[in-house]
Design a protein around this motif. Sequence first.
Motif, short mmCIF file in Angstrom:
data_model
loop_
_atom_site.label_atom_id
_atom_site.label_comp_id
_atom_site.label_asym_id
_atom_site.label_seq_id
_atom_site.Cartn_x
_atom_site.Cartn_y
_atom_site.Cartn_z
N MET A 137 11.36 3.77 -0.58
CA MET A 137 10.44 3.24 -0.11
C MET A 137 10.66 1.80 0.01
SD MET A 137 7.82 5.52 0.11
CE MET A 137 6.54 4.69 1.03
N THR A 138 10.26 1.27 1.01
CA THR A 138 10.58 -0.27 1.34
C THR A 138 8.54 -0.71 1.89
OG1 THR A 138 12.49 0.13 1.94
CG2 THR A 138 11.20 -2.02 3.06
N PRO A 139 8.04 -1.06 0.36
CA PRO A 139 6.88 -1.21 0.83
C PRO A 139 6.63 -3.03 1.37
CG PRO A 139 7.53 -2.19 -1.43
CD PRO A 139 8.80 -2.07 -0.67
N PHE A 140 5.12 -3.47 2.25
CA PHE A 140 5.40 -4.51 2.76
C PHE A 140 3.44 -4.06 2.81
CE2 PHE A 140 6.84 -1.50 6.48
CZ PHE A 140 6.33 -1.09 7.32
N GLU A 141 3.23 -5.94 2.93
CA GLU A 141 1.49 -5.77 3.43
C GLU A 141 0.98 -6.33 4.44
OE1 GLU A 141 -0.33 -3.89 1.31
OE2 GLU A 141 1.13 -2.53 0.59
N SER A 142 2.16 -6.93 4.98
CA SER A 142 1.88 -8.09 6.11
C SER A 142 3.01 -7.54 7.20
CB SER A 142 1.69 -9.30 5.17
OG SER A 142 1.48 -10.14 6.70
N VAL A 143 2.47 -7.30 8.08
CA VAL A 143 2.98 -7.07 9.65
C VAL A 143 2.59 -7.72 10.77
CG1 VAL A 143 3.43 -5.01 11.03
CG2 VAL A 143 2.34 -4.87 9.28
N LEU A 144 3.64 -8.89 11.10
CA LEU A 144 3.47 -9.13 12.69
C LEU A 144 4.01 -8.84 13.45
CD1 LEU A 144 4.66 -13.10 13.57
CD2 LEU A 144 5.63 -11.27 15.09
N ILE A 145 3.02 -8.95 14.91
CA ILE A 145 3.07 -8.07 16.33
C ILE A 145 3.48 -8.84 17.06
CG2 ILE A 145 1.93 -6.23 17.82
CD1 ILE A 145 -0.54 -5.98 14.85
N ALA A 146 4.62 -8.59 17.48
CA ALA A 146 5.11 -8.84 18.24
C ALA A 146 5.25 -9.13 19.85
CB ALA A 146 6.98 -9.18 17.99
N ASN A 147 4.24 -8.72 19.83
CA ASN A 147 3.54 -8.84 21.70
C ASN A 147 2.15 -8.94 21.62
OD1 ASN A 147 3.22 -6.88 23.77
ND2 ASN A 147 5.56 -5.48 22.69
N ARG A 148 1.57 -8.73 22.69
CA ARG A 148 0.32 -9.13 23.49
C ARG A 148 -0.99 -8.06 23.96
NH1 ARG A 148 -0.47 -9.79 28.76
NH2 ARG A 148 -2.11 -11.00 28.68
N GLY A 149 -2.18 -8.33 24.38
CA GLY A 149 -2.57 -7.84 25.39
C GLY A 149 -2.80 -6.17 24.54
N GLU A 150 -3.70 -5.63 25.39
CA GLU A 150 -3.62 -3.97 24.94
C GLU A 150 -3.57 -3.38 23.62
OE1 GLU A 150 -3.23 -0.74 25.47
OE2 GLU A 150 -1.33 -0.90 25.73
N ILE A 151 -2.02 -3.54 23.26
CA ILE A 151 -0.56 -2.58 22.98
C ILE A 151 -1.29 -3.84 21.54
CG2 ILE A 151 1.13 -3.93 23.69
CD1 ILE A 151 0.58 -0.13 22.02
N ALA A 152 -1.05 -4.92 21.85
CA ALA A 152 -1.16 -6.08 20.05
C ALA A 152 -2.37 -5.57 19.24
CB ALA A 152 -1.02 -7.45 20.53
N CYS A 153 -3.58 -5.65 20.23
CA CYS A 153 -5.41 -5.19 19.71
C CYS A 153 -4.87 -3.57 19.08
CB CYS A 153 -6.10 -4.88 21.06
SG CYS A 153 -6.62 -6.57 21.83
N ARG A 154 -4.55 -3.01 20.19
CA ARG A 154 -4.71 -1.43 19.41
C ARG A 154 -3.63 -0.93 18.36
NH1 ARG A 154 -3.33 2.19 16.84
NH2 ARG A 154 -3.00 4.73 16.84
N ILE A 155 -2.27 -2.05 17.86
CA ILE A 155 -2.09 -1.69 17.10
C ILE A 155 -2.29 -2.74 15.48
CG2 ILE A 155 0.41 -2.84 15.28
CD1 ILE A 155 1.97 -2.87 18.37
N ILE A 156 -2.92 -3.20 16.20
CA ILE A 156 -4.35 -4.53 14.61
C ILE A 156 -4.91 -3.60 14.26
CG2 ILE A 156 -5.58 -6.24 14.52
CD1 ILE A 156 -4.52 -8.00 16.93
N ARG A 157 -5.41 -3.24 14.84
CA ARG A 157 -6.65 -1.67 14.77
C ARG A 157 -6.01 -1.03 13.24
NH1 ARG A 157 -8.19 -1.30 19.67
NH2 ARG A 157 -7.19 0.80 19.85
N THR A 158 -4.68 -0.04 13.25
CA THR A 158 -4.34 0.67 13.07
C THR A 158 -3.78 -0.18 10.90
OG1 THR A 158 -4.01 2.53 14.36
CG2 THR A 158 -2.76 2.13 12.61
N VAL A 159 -2.81 -1.43 11.52
CA VAL A 159 -2.82 -1.80 10.92
C VAL A 159 -4.11 -2.19 9.85
CG1 VAL A 159 -1.51 -4.69 9.85
CG2 VAL A 159 -0.28 -3.11 11.90
N LYS A 160 -4.83 -2.90 10.76
CA LYS A 160 -5.90 -3.64 9.01
C LYS A 160 -6.37 -2.21 8.51
CE LYS A 160 -7.87 -7.28 11.56
NZ LYS A 160 -9.20 -8.58 12.02
N SER A 161 -6.68 -0.98 9.57
CA SER A 161 -7.05 0.36 8.29
C SER A 161 -6.22 0.78 7.44
CB SER A 161 -7.36 1.50 9.96
OG SER A 161 -5.72 2.17 10.15
N MET A 162 -5.29 0.10 7.21
CA MET A 162 -4.11 0.94 6.21
C MET A 162 -4.11 -0.39 5.13
SD MET A 162 -0.77 2.21 8.84
CE MET A 162 -0.52 2.76 7.08
N GLY A 163 -5.59 -0.92 5.53
CA GLY A 163 -5.20 -2.36 4.57
C GLY A 163 -4.47 -3.31 4.58
#
Length: 670
Positions: free
Chosen positions: A1-27
């Motif tokens: 396993m490769t644990p990580f707790e912080s994700v950089l989203i290399a994008n913009r617009g609706e897809i960045a917003c959508r990924i943010i929601r899941t990243v935050k929901s996973m703590g």
Amino acid sequence: MTPFESVLIANRGEIACRIIRTVKSMGMRAVVVFSDADADAVHVRLADDAVHIGPALAAESYLAIDKTIEAARAEGADAIHPGYGFLSENAKFAEACAEAGLVFIGPPAEAIRIMGDKALSKARMIKAGVPCIPGYNEEDQSDAALIAAGAEIGFPLMVKAAAGGGGRGMRLVHEQAELSAAIKLARDEAQSAFGSGHLILERALQGARHVEIQVLADCHGGVIHLGERDCSVQRRHQKIIEECPAPRFDEALRAKMGESAVKAARDVDYEGAGTVEFLLDADGAFYFLEMNTRLQVEHPVTELATGFDLVAEQIRIAKGAPLAIDQKDVAFAGHAIEARLYAEDAANNFMPSSGKIDVWSPPAHTVRIDAGVGEGSSVSSYYDPMIAKLIAHGGTRDEARRRLIASLRELAVHGVVTNRAFLIATLEDENFAAGEATTAMLDDAFFEAFTARRVTGLEAASRAASMTLFLQERADAAIEARANPSGLVDWSSASPIGFPYVIEAEYGAREISVTATGKGAYRVHDDDGEVYAVRVLKFAPPRVILEVNGARISCDFHIGGEPGARSAISIFTDGVDFHFVNGARKAAGAAGAGATAGAVTAPMHGALVEVAASVGAEVSAGDRLGVLEAMKMQHPLKAGVAGVVSAVRFAPGDQVDRDAVIFEIEPSGA
């Protein structure tokens, strides 16, 4: 396993917003990057942290690998999610992440490299036993070789960028005479978008369906598919409506196509979420198109139909976890349909629109909305014009379809032109409603029928009266100096004073005249000679309720932008935006604009990437004079009349404003 707790989203617009929601929901912590154009964008406000990455030009910001890696390091991010577009299918970026000790939430670089090249992937799939479309897939890229191959394949055929996707670097060619120009345009567009002008040719399967299979693969050898999506409804080879499951699709075909998709993923040692795209002909035969080694724009329909969060699955796989589900666990619950809302003018050859969104009011219906904009957001000419996706889910396909139509009708967006009315017309089309859409559905006949629609007299009368009433109440001299026509009632012994307007909708325009006949009462004449009696029942800004020839109609209105601009005055109702121009002012403006009949203007803000005509050149109507690049697409600039080029006002590389005169032609016989 490769644990990580912080994700950089290399994008913009609706897809960045959508990924943010899941990243935050996973703590986990969500970090984004932004360009000069996106300093106040929604994705920046939603993220835990944001890093400025460069100028608006994507090549200097969202496509800059070194800047993206440095941003992740500076913010202490452990992993990078590329979304779709930009760097998502860039093998060098995946390698750079690994070299920097960052987890790339996507497949291995080698899988991206193989499947990201249409020529290489096709050769690989043929060898793996996955059915492919006949065509030309050779190293000789000379015009002569491509033209000779085209003649051998036969027409119609597709010219495609080997490294491309999303409809860029792609041209449908109907006959031999069109091939040379199509090769040049496709090559130039591919070079600009993907850094490679390598092309392939394929036989065009007219009337086929575009069906794709969603796959998930872990790093332990597990590979499954989550069924299919039908993405046949496309304009300019770009999808606008997608659904899951596909209509008129049985379990046997699903199993067969799913098996081929899994075989394709295994062949390249794939990991993560990916999509294998096929063309399905009327006889049930299917052919490999390409594999998108990333999250798809249309992934929400699979999520709603299957119950899986694909971004969460990507993250779990990237952490090294085995797939938590088996193929037998995959099942559909109901039906989901997605519509892509673009800032574009469908009646004007889908020309992208940019500007500020003055009003953004999502529908209250129970639909999912993945949006990258909000009230006050700017739609930039530097990026793709898609601003949101509306996704409806229902127990049946028709329930989902009707729910999506209702949501599109209710959505209020002002400030930029959108394709909302075109989406509604598509969803209401009898072929789509019957589940019989193919890639040829949005053909010339469909488009001509859409643009041939007229604003009805009833629509014109109600909207014109609404606008006039609002101006009376507002008495806003900055927008309309003569804002109180009802005050002139009985002041003239001549005929009642009529005030001319032009009403424009996405599919056409009408000329009308409004005469006040009393407080809250109007008489409206349309350009067919019909007369409508209008009475105001309720005025509660921004809504007005009217009675027009006995029919009760409600409208919402908005005033914004510059006086006299197309977006300055608009009325919204039933899924259509109506824009108003003072008829007298429009006529005066046309007379005083100074543009000649031979003027060739920029359809929107963009970069002039080609000037193909010089002063003194003789041209015919329809000749290509240059190419403007905007919102990731190249738009040919063509002569409107035959004559001699008398002026060229810009050079290649110049940024050009919308409506700027680029070429002037002295018409023949002038």
